[in-house]
Scaffold this motif. Sequence first.
Motif, PDB file in Angstrom:
ATOM      1  N   ILE A 120       0.808  -1.216   0.000  1.00  0.00           N
ATOM      2  CA  ILE A 120       0.000   0.000   0.000  1.00  0.00           C
ATOM      3  C   ILE A 120       0.843   1.269   0.000  1.00  0.00           C
ATOM      4  O   ILE A 120       0.308   2.359  -0.141  1.00  0.00           O
ATOM      5  N   GLY A 121       2.152   1.133   0.153  1.00  0.00           N
ATOM      6  CA  GLY A 121       3.051   2.270   0.000  1.00  0.00           C
ATOM      7  C   GLY A 121       3.238   3.131   1.225  1.00  0.00           C
ATOM      8  O   GLY A 121       3.594   4.299   1.110  1.00  0.00           O
ATOM      9  N   LEU A 122       3.024   2.568   2.414  1.00  0.00           N
ATOM     10  CA  LEU A 122       3.222   3.345   3.636  1.00  0.00           C
ATOM     11  C   LEU A 122       4.705   3.618   3.876  1.00  0.00           C
ATOM     12  O   LEU A 122       5.509   2.702   3.848  1.00  0.00           O
ATOM     13  N   TRP A 123       5.038   4.847   4.124  1.00  0.00           N
ATOM     14  CA  TRP A 123       6.404   5.259   4.481  1.00  0.00           C
ATOM     15  C   TRP A 123       7.439   4.554   3.606  1.00  0.00           C
ATOM     16  O   TRP A 123       8.329   3.868   4.097  1.00  0.00           O
ATOM     17  N   MET A 124       7.342   4.739   2.312  1.00  0.00           N
ATOM     18  CA  MET A 124       8.133   3.957   1.370  1.00  0.00           C
ATOM     19  C   MET A 124       9.641   4.025   1.625  1.00  0.00           C
ATOM     20  O   MET A 124      10.300   3.004   1.706  1.00  0.00           O
ATOM     21  N   ARG A 125      10.188   5.233   1.723  1.00  0.00           N
ATOM     22  CA  ARG A 125      11.643   5.345   1.905  1.00  0.00           C
ATOM     23  C   ARG A 125      12.120   4.794   3.253  1.00  0.00           C
ATOM     24  O   ARG A 125      13.033   3.969   3.284  1.00  0.00           O
ATOM     25  N   ALA A 169      11.773   1.005   3.278  1.00  0.00           N
ATOM     26  CA  ALA A 169      12.772   0.341   2.442  1.00  0.00           C
ATOM     27  C   ALA A 169      14.109   0.259   3.177  1.00  0.00           C
ATOM     28  O   ALA A 169      14.799  -0.772   3.119  1.00  0.00           O
ATOM     29  N   LEU A 170      14.479   1.310   3.894  1.00  0.00           N
ATOM     30  CA  LEU A 170      15.725   1.275   4.668  1.00  0.00           C
ATOM     31  C   LEU A 170      15.656   0.250   5.792  1.00  0.00           C
ATOM     32  O   LEU A 170      16.615  -0.492   6.034  1.00  0.00           O
ATOM     33  N   VAL A 171      14.520   0.173   6.460  1.00  0.00           N
ATOM     34  CA  VAL A 171      14.336  -0.825   7.519  1.00  0.00           C
ATOM     35  C   VAL A 171      14.474  -2.233   6.938  1.00  0.00           C
ATOM     36  O   VAL A 171      15.117  -3.114   7.526  1.00  0.00           O
ATOM     37  N   GLN A 172      13.888  -2.452   5.772  1.00  0.00           N
ATOM     38  CA  GLN A 172      13.970  -3.769   5.137  1.00  0.00           C
ATOM     39  C   GLN A 172      15.394  -4.115   4.741  1.00  0.00           C
ATOM     40  O   GLN A 172      15.819  -5.271   4.874  1.00  0.00           O
ATOM     41  N   LEU A 176      15.051  -2.835  -3.020  1.00  0.00           N
ATOM     42  CA  LEU A 176      14.892  -2.044  -1.805  1.00  0.00           C
ATOM     43  C   LEU A 176      15.707  -0.759  -1.876  1.00  0.00           C
ATOM     44  O   LEU A 176      15.250   0.301  -1.432  1.00  0.00           O
ATOM     45  N   GLY A 177      16.905  -0.845  -2.429  1.00  0.00           N
ATOM     46  CA  GLY A 177      17.743   0.341  -2.582  1.00  0.00           C
ATOM     47  C   GLY A 177      17.090   1.375  -3.484  1.00  0.00           C
ATOM     48  O   GLY A 177      17.117   2.578  -3.198  1.00  0.00           O
ATOM     49  N   HIS A 227      14.567   6.492  -4.398  1.00  0.00           N
ATOM     50  CA  HIS A 227      13.696   7.202  -5.330  1.00  0.00           C
ATOM     51  C   HIS A 227      12.217   7.168  -4.980  1.00  0.00           C
ATOM     52  O   HIS A 227      11.402   7.706  -5.721  1.00  0.00           O
ATOM     53  N   GLY A 228      11.875   6.533  -3.891  1.00  0.00           N
ATOM     54  CA  GLY A 228      10.477   6.464  -3.524  1.00  0.00           C
ATOM     55  C   GLY A 228       9.945   7.800  -3.046  1.00  0.00           C
ATOM     56  O   GLY A 228      10.702   8.640  -2.563  1.00  0.00           O
TER      57      GLY A 228
END
Length: 120
Positions: A63-68, A71-74, A107-108, A113-114
């Motif tokens: 759903i695109g929550l807090w994308m950037r 992604a860093l957490v992942q 993820l990077g 770019h998210g």
Amino acid sequence: MKSLLLLRLAVAACWLYQGLYLKLIARDALTLHTMASWRGALSPTALTLVGVAETLLGLAVLIGLWMRPLALVQLVLLLGLDAMAIAAGAGQPVALLVGHLPFLACLGMLALHGPGRWHV
């Protein structure tokens, strides 16, 4: 951007497959065996908790929550899990890391770019 949507779909599909399907629906014996081989053998209850966490992570990506930030957490999470697996004596550490390179690259790209938070 359509390309970011495709990356999000790919990342979400990975988490949903690993969490929802392998750990919650199919209760994959190989996954349970692999997790139990790590330090502090994991019980089926722990497998369920990990499956729920991975499923929620996949839904958040979808759903695109807090994308950037997500992604860093992942990225940190996946690298940490790989480090734990290698420390626990993973059979082929190079294969493990190389196998995760495409996922890490997705993820990077999302981290760099998210769009900002709450973007769908």
